[in-house]
Design a protein around this motif. Structure first.
Motif, PDB file in Angstrom:
ATOM      1  N   ARG A  34      36.631  34.934 -10.067  1.00  0.00           N
ATOM      2  CA  ARG A  34      36.701  35.075  -8.989  1.00  0.00           C
ATOM      3  C   ARG A  34      35.749  35.165  -8.666  1.00  0.00           C
ATOM      4  O   ARG A  34      34.488  36.229  -8.222  1.00  0.00           O
ATOM      5  CB  ARG A  34      37.861  36.049  -8.337  1.00  0.00           C
ATOM      6  CG  ARG A  34      37.867  36.350  -6.728  1.00  0.00           C
ATOM      7  CD  ARG A  34      39.138  37.007  -6.853  1.00  0.00           C
ATOM      8  NE  ARG A  34      39.263  38.180  -7.016  1.00  0.00           N
ATOM      9  CZ  ARG A  34      40.116  38.861  -8.405  1.00  0.00           C
ATOM     10  NH1 ARG A  34      41.576  38.244  -8.551  1.00  0.00           N
ATOM     11  NH2 ARG A  34      40.228  40.037  -8.863  1.00  0.00           N
ATOM     12  N   ASP A  36      33.474  35.976  -4.338  1.00  0.00           N
ATOM     13  CA  ASP A  36      33.565  36.775  -3.301  1.00  0.00           C
ATOM     14  C   ASP A  36      34.446  35.569  -2.204  1.00  0.00           C
ATOM     15  O   ASP A  36      35.078  36.062  -1.510  1.00  0.00           O
ATOM     16  CB  ASP A  36      32.486  36.549  -2.046  1.00  0.00           C
ATOM     17  CG  ASP A  36      31.561  38.336  -3.015  1.00  0.00           C
ATOM     18  OD1 ASP A  36      32.346  38.303  -3.723  1.00  0.00           O
ATOM     19  OD2 ASP A  36      30.618  38.276  -2.652  1.00  0.00           O
ATOM     20  N   ASP A  37      33.669  34.094  -2.276  1.00  0.00           N
ATOM     21  CA  ASP A  37      34.421  33.669  -1.570  1.00  0.00           C
ATOM     22  C   ASP A  37      35.789  31.990  -2.169  1.00  0.00           C
ATOM     23  O   ASP A  37      36.762  31.187  -1.603  1.00  0.00           O
ATOM     24  CB  ASP A  37      33.767  32.617  -0.467  1.00  0.00           C
ATOM     25  CG  ASP A  37      33.123  31.429  -1.345  1.00  0.00           C
ATOM     26  OD1 ASP A  37      32.691  32.175  -2.886  1.00  0.00           O
ATOM     27  OD2 ASP A  37      31.734  31.002  -0.995  1.00  0.00           O
ATOM     28  N   ALA A  38      36.022  31.630  -3.842  1.00  0.00           N
ATOM     29  CA  ALA A  38      36.723  31.101  -4.339  1.00  0.00           C
ATOM     30  C   ALA A  38      37.310  31.446  -5.872  1.00  0.00           C
ATOM     31  O   ALA A  38      36.516  32.510  -6.219  1.00  0.00           O
ATOM     32  CB  ALA A  38      35.371  29.420  -4.472  1.00  0.00           C
TER      33      ALA A  38
END
Length: 77
Positions: A34, A36-38
């Motif tokens: 994981r 921060d954004d995806a």
């Protein structure tokens, strides 16, 4: 290894931090990460990505104090 933070290569940022979201066993060919954004399925080659140092060591000026000393840790510090 689940919950561990690792450095993965990135085309513009050079290295990015990702968190392992599923356990890894020897012989697995991918890591589930994981960002921060995806979420990302990261192919594992001959070695696992380098581990991140604990937050308390982040940005230390003295590289000797780092738990893990490798290219992304040095560049981050």
């Amino acid at each position: 290894l689940q919950g561990a933070r690792v450095w993965i290569p990135h085309c513009t940022e050079v290295w990015r931090v990702a968190e392992v979201t599923r356990g890894y066993r020897e012989g697995d060919d991918v890591l589930h990460l994981r960002l921060d954004d995806a979420s990302l399925v990261y192919p594992v080659g001959s070695q696992l990505p380098p581990l991140c140092n604990p937050d308390c060591l982040s940005g230390k000026d003295d590289l000797v104090a780092l738990s893990y000393l490798h290219e992304p840790a040095v560049l981050h510090s």
